[in-house]
Motif scaffolding. Sequence first.
Motif, PDB file in Angstrom:
ATOM      1  N   MET A  62       0.876  -1.170   0.000  1.00 43.95           N
ATOM      2  CA  MET A  62       0.000   0.000   0.000  1.00 43.95           C
ATOM      3  C   MET A  62       0.912   1.219   0.000  1.00 43.95           C
ATOM      4  O   MET A  62       1.280   1.759   1.041  1.00 43.95           O
ATOM      5  N   ASN A  63       1.316   1.619  -1.214  1.00 46.08           N
ATOM      6  CA  ASN A  63       2.320   2.674  -1.338  1.00 46.08           C
ATOM      7  C   ASN A  63       1.721   4.059  -1.130  1.00 46.08           C
ATOM      8  O   ASN A  63       0.507   4.249  -1.201  1.00 46.08           O
ATOM      9  N   SER A  64       2.570   5.032  -0.874  1.00 45.38           N
ATOM     10  CA  SER A  64       2.093   6.361  -0.474  1.00 45.38           C
ATOM     11  C   SER A  64       1.162   6.947  -1.526  1.00 45.38           C
ATOM     12  O   SER A  64       1.446   6.937  -2.720  1.00 45.38           O
ATOM     13  N   GLY A  65       0.034   7.452  -1.055  1.00 47.74           N
ATOM     14  CA  GLY A  65      -0.998   7.988  -1.937  1.00 47.74           C
ATOM     15  C   GLY A  65      -2.173   7.050  -2.082  1.00 47.74           C
ATOM     16  O   GLY A  65      -3.314   7.484  -2.252  1.00 47.74           O
ATOM     17  N   ASP A  66      -1.907   5.733  -2.007  1.00 48.62           N
ATOM     18  CA  ASP A  66      -2.982   4.748  -2.016  1.00 48.62           C
ATOM     19  C   ASP A  66      -3.424   4.506  -0.578  1.00 48.62           C
ATOM     20  O   ASP A  66      -2.690   4.775   0.368  1.00 48.62           O
ATOM     21  N   ILE A  68      -2.511  -6.838 -12.498  1.00 55.60           N
ATOM     22  CA  ILE A  68      -3.082  -6.942 -11.164  1.00 55.60           C
ATOM     23  C   ILE A  68      -2.626  -5.759 -10.326  1.00 55.60           C
ATOM     24  O   ILE A  68      -1.450  -5.400 -10.326  1.00 55.60           O
ATOM     25  N   SER A  69      -3.542  -5.166  -9.623  1.00 54.54           N
ATOM     26  CA  SER A  69      -3.213  -4.059  -8.730  1.00 54.54           C
ATOM     27  C   SER A  69      -2.509  -4.590  -7.490  1.00 54.54           C
ATOM     28  O   SER A  69      -3.084  -5.375  -6.725  1.00 54.54           O
ATOM     29  N   HIS A  70      -1.240  -4.178  -7.285  1.00 55.31           N
ATOM     30  CA  HIS A  70      -0.565  -4.674  -6.086  1.00 55.31           C
ATOM     31  C   HIS A  70      -1.183  -4.102  -4.813  1.00 55.31           C
ATOM     32  O   HIS A  70      -1.061  -4.676  -3.730  1.00 55.31           O
ATOM     33  N   VAL A 130     -14.097  -8.299  -1.876  1.00 55.57           N
ATOM     34  CA  VAL A 130     -13.709  -7.260  -0.928  1.00 55.57           C
ATOM     35  C   VAL A 130     -13.083  -6.085  -1.679  1.00 55.57           C
ATOM     36  O   VAL A 130     -12.139  -6.266  -2.450  1.00 55.57           O
ATOM     37  N   ILE A 131     -13.598  -4.893  -1.472  1.00 57.08           N
ATOM     38  CA  ILE A 131     -12.962  -3.691  -2.035  1.00 57.08           C
ATOM     39  C   ILE A 131     -11.809  -3.328  -1.110  1.00 57.08           C
ATOM     40  O   ILE A 131     -12.018  -2.918   0.025  1.00 57.08           O
ATOM     41  N   VAL A 132     -10.605  -3.501  -1.600  1.00 61.81           N
ATOM     42  CA  VAL A 132      -9.419  -3.367  -0.746  1.00 61.81           C
ATOM     43  C   VAL A 132      -8.860  -1.954  -0.750  1.00 61.81           C
ATOM     44  O   VAL A 132      -8.581  -1.383   0.319  1.00 61.81           O
ATOM     45  N   ALA A 133      -8.669  -1.369  -1.931  1.00 63.58           N
ATOM     46  CA  ALA A 133      -7.862  -0.151  -2.012  1.00 63.58           C
ATOM     47  C   ALA A 133      -8.541   0.945  -2.810  1.00 63.58           C
ATOM     48  O   ALA A 133      -9.315   0.682  -3.734  1.00 63.58           O
ATOM     49  N   ASP A 134      -8.221   2.167  -2.446  1.00 64.97           N
ATOM     50  CA  ASP A 134      -8.535   3.335  -3.266  1.00 64.97           C
ATOM     51  C   ASP A 134      -7.258   3.697  -4.007  1.00 64.97           C
ATOM     52  O   ASP A 134      -6.226   3.989  -3.393  1.00 64.97           O
ATOM     53  N   PHE A 135      -7.320   3.668  -5.318  1.00 61.63           N
ATOM     54  CA  PHE A 135      -6.146   3.773  -6.170  1.00 61.63           C
ATOM     55  C   PHE A 135      -5.780   5.229  -6.423  1.00 61.63           C
ATOM     56  O   PHE A 135      -6.624   6.061  -6.761  1.00 61.63           O
TER      57      PHE A 135
END
Length: 275
Positions: A86-90, A140-142, A186-191
């Motif tokens: 989960m890198n900075s900004g995500d 794939i979204s990491h 599951v909605i995991v991340a906001d990109f």
Amino acid sequence: MKKLSIITINYNNCNGLKKTIESVVNQTYSGYEYIIIDGGSTDGSVEIIKKYADKIDYWISEPDKGIFNAMNKGILKATGEYCNFMNSGDCFHANDVIEKIIKELDKDIVIGKYMFGNLSYPWGRTSDSISMLDFVKGGISHQSSFIKITLFENNLYDENLKIASDWKFFIDVLIFRNCSYKNTNVIVADFDATGISSVTSKLNEMERTKTLKEFLPERIYSDYVRLAKSDSPLLELTPLFNKTNGFQKLIFNIVTILINIRTFHLKIKYFLKKF
């Protein structure tokens, strides 16, 4: 050993980093470790990290050789069974994401959905099969993936690539090594749409081409490129395969379908001319 390692890399993105950290430390599930790899930021990022230091298991701020060098540093410090980048900004979509996803971690790679704007996106065309064609238009979204740490043993991200190394990694482990995976709802991340892979598409395309030529025999690569450019709806009619030799069979099936459709079309034209 903790079940999950969450890794954040950052360089001079203090506002994005703060948002990311808060989305991690506010999770309702606490059975994870949190690792931050900063590339020697000078914009106040280190001060942000120090503010949350009591909730971070490991952090470092030093110059690195790029995104994937930083991600590899995080992998080498991780002690969890699975890791998530989960890198900075995500950020995590909600405070209970890990609580939900932890129950799903029973495959080599577990993939959730991600939010881009107001829409959520899954990965792949089907939930139970995979082929090279799933990588034609994207990857794939990491941010929304949870990867068994053992998949990185002697197989870290390729640091010679600036953007497409995670794309290469997923092709390697899922197509050529046939690792197990599953999609979840599951909605995991906001990109974060301002990430480097979103704004340097030309370099991304160059690196993907390089990767494909490394992986695929020349004639298979040529077929793959033709399919990638065709945008043909026939792709959706083609069986999907989850083994390397399945891709060659896939090409054969698609060519067969095209020939059959062409033949059918000619027969219809001939039939109409008769009347």
